[in-house]
Design a protein around this motif. Sequence first.
Motif, PDB file in Angstrom:
ATOM      1  N   ALA A   1       5.752   9.125 -11.990  1.00  0.00           N
ATOM      2  CA  ALA A   1       5.062   8.237 -12.945  1.00  0.00           C
ATOM      3  C   ALA A   1       5.255   6.776 -12.569  1.00  0.00           C
ATOM      4  CB  ALA A   1       5.588   8.513 -14.365  1.00  0.00           C
ATOM      5  N   THR A   2       6.438   6.413 -12.093  1.00  0.00           N
ATOM      6  CA  THR A   2       6.702   5.043 -11.657  1.00  0.00           C
ATOM      7  C   THR A   2       5.815   4.674 -10.486  1.00  0.00           C
ATOM      8  OG1 THR A   2       8.990   5.202 -12.412  1.00  0.00           O
ATOM      9  CG2 THR A   2       8.479   3.478 -10.813  1.00  0.00           C
ATOM     10  N   ARG A   3       5.695   5.576  -9.529  1.00  0.00           N
ATOM     11  CA  ARG A   3       4.855   5.295  -8.353  1.00  0.00           C
ATOM     12  C   ARG A   3       3.392   5.162  -8.748  1.00  0.00           C
ATOM     13  NH1 ARG A   3       8.491   3.220  -5.075  1.00  0.00           N
ATOM     14  NH2 ARG A   3      10.204   4.673  -4.613  1.00  0.00           N
ATOM     15  N   GLN A   4       2.970   5.972  -9.695  1.00  0.00           N
ATOM     16  CA  GLN A   4       1.574   5.883 -10.128  1.00  0.00           C
ATOM     17  C   GLN A   4       1.306   4.551 -10.854  1.00  0.00           C
ATOM     18  OE1 GLN A   4       1.398   9.471 -12.445  1.00  0.00           O
ATOM     19  NE2 GLN A   4       0.542  10.688 -10.730  1.00  0.00           N
TER      20      GLN A   4
ATOM     21  N   GLU B   1      -1.245   1.404  -9.859  1.00  0.00           N
ATOM     22  CA  GLU B   1      -2.208   0.760 -10.757  1.00  0.00           C
ATOM     23  C   GLU B   1      -2.010  -0.758 -10.770  1.00  0.00           C
ATOM     24  OE1 GLU B   1      -1.771   2.572 -14.528  1.00  0.00           O
ATOM     25  OE2 GLU B   1      -2.602   4.518 -13.896  1.00  0.00           O
ATOM     26  N   ARG B   2      -0.747  -1.205 -10.767  1.00  0.00           N
ATOM     27  CA  ARG B   2      -0.474  -2.645 -10.750  1.00  0.00           C
ATOM     28  C   ARG B   2      -1.006  -3.289  -9.473  1.00  0.00           C
ATOM     29  NH1 ARG B   2       3.310  -6.118  -8.915  1.00  0.00           N
ATOM     30  NH2 ARG B   2       4.424  -4.432  -7.847  1.00  0.00           N
ATOM     31  N   ILE B   3      -0.777  -2.627  -8.338  1.00  0.00           N
ATOM     32  CA  ILE B   3      -1.245  -3.180  -7.062  1.00  0.00           C
ATOM     33  C   ILE B   3      -2.770  -3.178  -6.998  1.00  0.00           C
ATOM     34  CG2 ILE B   3      -1.230  -2.821  -4.571  1.00  0.00           C
ATOM     35  CD1 ILE B   3       1.611  -1.725  -4.867  1.00  0.00           C
ATOM     36  N   GLN B   4      -3.366  -2.118  -7.540  1.00  0.00           N
ATOM     37  CA  GLN B   4      -4.830  -2.062  -7.545  1.00  0.00           C
ATOM     38  C   GLN B   4      -5.420  -3.197  -8.401  1.00  0.00           C
ATOM     39  OE1 GLN B   4      -5.437   1.971  -8.894  1.00  0.00           O
ATOM     40  NE2 GLN B   4      -5.755   2.736  -6.774  1.00  0.00           N
ATOM     41  N   ALA B   5      -4.730  -3.520  -9.493  1.00  0.00           N
ATOM     42  CA  ALA B   5      -5.211  -4.649 -10.327  1.00  0.00           C
ATOM     43  C   ALA B   5      -5.107  -5.966  -9.570  1.00  0.00           C
ATOM     44  CB  ALA B   5      -4.403  -4.700 -11.629  1.00  0.00           C
ATOM     45  N   ARG B   6      -4.007  -6.189  -8.888  1.00  0.00           N
ATOM     46  CA  ARG B   6      -3.863  -7.407  -8.094  1.00  0.00           C
ATOM     47  C   ARG B   6      -4.901  -7.445  -6.973  1.00  0.00           C
ATOM     48  NH1 ARG B   6       2.014  -7.460  -5.990  1.00  0.00           N
ATOM     49  NH2 ARG B   6       1.147  -9.295  -4.901  1.00  0.00           N
TER      50      ARG B   6
ATOM     51  N   CYS C   1      -1.433  -1.207  -1.426  1.00  0.00           N
ATOM     52  CA  CYS C   1      -2.057  -0.073  -2.129  1.00  0.00           C
ATOM     53  C   CYS C   1      -1.887   1.225  -1.343  1.00  0.00           C
ATOM     54  CB  CYS C   1      -3.531  -0.381  -2.366  1.00  0.00           C
ATOM     55  SG  CYS C   1      -4.365   0.813  -3.441  1.00  0.00           S
ATOM     56  N   ALA C   2      -2.061   1.148  -0.014  1.00  0.00           N
ATOM     57  CA  ALA C   2      -1.865   2.337   0.826  1.00  0.00           C
ATOM     58  C   ALA C   2      -0.411   2.819   0.763  1.00  0.00           C
ATOM     59  CB  ALA C   2      -2.268   2.021   2.260  1.00  0.00           C
ATOM     60  N   LEU C   3       0.543   1.853   0.770  1.00  0.00           N
ATOM     61  CA  LEU C   3       1.960   2.217   0.663  1.00  0.00           C
ATOM     62  C   LEU C   3       2.254   2.879  -0.676  1.00  0.00           C
ATOM     63  CD1 LEU C   3       3.709  -0.916   2.245  1.00  0.00           C
ATOM     64  CD2 LEU C   3       3.615   1.408   3.173  1.00  0.00           C
ATOM     65  N   ALA C   4       1.644   2.364  -1.729  1.00  0.00           N
ATOM     66  CA  ALA C   4       1.856   2.949  -3.052  1.00  0.00           C
ATOM     67  C   ALA C   4       1.324   4.371  -3.118  1.00  0.00           C
ATOM     68  CB  ALA C   4       1.201   2.073  -4.110  1.00  0.00           C
ATOM     69  N   LYS C   5       0.158   4.598  -2.498  1.00  0.00           N
ATOM     70  CA  LYS C   5      -0.395   5.962  -2.471  1.00  0.00           C
ATOM     71  C   LYS C   5       0.517   6.907  -1.689  1.00  0.00           C
ATOM     72  CE  LYS C   5      -5.261   4.634  -2.997  1.00  0.00           C
ATOM     73  NZ  LYS C   5      -6.597   4.613  -2.354  1.00  0.00           N
ATOM     74  N   ALA C   6       1.060   6.429  -0.549  1.00  0.00           N
ATOM     75  CA  ALA C   6       1.992   7.253   0.212  1.00  0.00           C
ATOM     76  C   ALA C   6       3.248   7.554  -0.598  1.00  0.00           C
ATOM     77  CB  ALA C   6       2.351   6.557   1.519  1.00  0.00           C
ATOM     78  N   ALA C   7       3.725   6.552  -1.361  1.00  0.00           N
ATOM     79  CA  ALA C   7       4.895   6.765  -2.211  1.00  0.00           C
ATOM     80  C   ALA C   7       4.606   7.803  -3.284  1.00  0.00           C
ATOM     81  CB  ALA C   7       5.329   5.439  -2.837  1.00  0.00           C
ATOM     82  N   ILE C   8       3.357   7.800  -3.804  1.00  0.00           N
ATOM     83  CA  ILE C   8       2.974   8.807  -4.787  1.00  0.00           C
ATOM     84  C   ILE C   8       2.996  10.200  -4.158  1.00  0.00           C
ATOM     85  CG2 ILE C   8       1.009   9.662  -6.131  1.00  0.00           C
ATOM     86  CD1 ILE C   8       0.356   6.784  -6.829  1.00  0.00           C
TER      87      ILE C   8
END
Length: 415
Positions: free
Chosen positions: A111-114, A118-123, A164-171
Amino acid sequence: MRRVLLRVVLALVFLGGVAALSAGPISRYVQERNRPKFRTAEVTAGSIVSVVNSTGTIQPVQSVHIGAFVSGPIIRLHADFNDEVKAGALLAEIDPRLYEAVVARDRAALATRQAELERIQARLQQAQNDEKRALGLRADNKDFISQSEMDQYKFSRIGLVAECALAKAAIDQAQANLKNSQASLDYTKITSPVDGIVIDRKIDTGQTLASQFQTPELFIVAPDMRKMMHVFASVDETDMGKIRTAKEENQPVQFTVDAYPGELFEGRISQIRLSSTTTQNVVTYPVVIAAANAELKLLPGMTADVSFQIREKKDVLKIPNSALRYFPTERLHVREEDRILLDNTVEAGEVPTSMLPSARQTVDASRRSRHVWIQDGSMLRAVQVMTGLSDYKYSELVSGDLKEGQKLVVGIEPK
């Protein structure tokens, strides 16, 4: 004096005459008394079955050993010895609290990664809007925004795309961790992979499993025990040719078990395995027999006395094997024309160990041509016979001048 002498002479003559007259009967009596009394057995007609005997152990067709992938104390047992279970049935439970905590942790991490994504996608969306507005102003007048400012908008957007790509990989990583922890939690429930009967249970409630060192074995489940069981028999290497022939001809196999001494079970040869075993220079091979077990009388571990039927012939003349083994030792009991056979050591069953293998093979092939002995008056007469199929008591008469009911010598009665 003369009369006395005459009487003595007459007495001697009388005694001599009596002795002469009785010499013949006495001689015949002595001969009859010393004549051996032979034991005999008859040539019979009927069926003859060649078999190979062995012993074996009854085992299930398949034994599924069920272990534990995770560690922890057993909190509940849902199956016991002899229980019939279905595939997927719950057998035991390991304390799940540690694994539930790990699942909760990994779910929170996901949930934290998701949320981070979302935060990075907003930025990123804001950076894209800023760059778009800057491009619009520069299109109206290139002096409104300098090139260095345009670079800042551009590379800010590119950096956020990478984040954003890093966040998706973390997810993806968090999802994998959650799946792993969920699988470990699922492994705390020990289930049966097959339908079958629990033939062994090796755990108790409260026992702690330490699967990180070695996978512990909890249950053994045998499927289809009511359909079929296997008998694992050890067969000597000298009989393997016969066993292979029996398998090719689909001959039946009969066996008994001590639990049911009056009952005869039947099966078929399922497999001849090539994994030999040598014990005290004796080589044996495992032969697997498949037998029906609808009444569940055959249980794992039982010892079976097995008889492999090799071949059966009906309506043949049968010679007792004891008659084939008998061989006279006294030449005086044998007709003169048959005494030459007494010097034939091969006929007597003795094969010299000094023979070459090729010569021994020739001897073995010729040993089916044998002699049996019958009484011909006071003497023994040899009859040459050719034997075929044999069992533990009789051999098939292939050729020879013998008839049903004829008596063959098998030994001498003790005096």
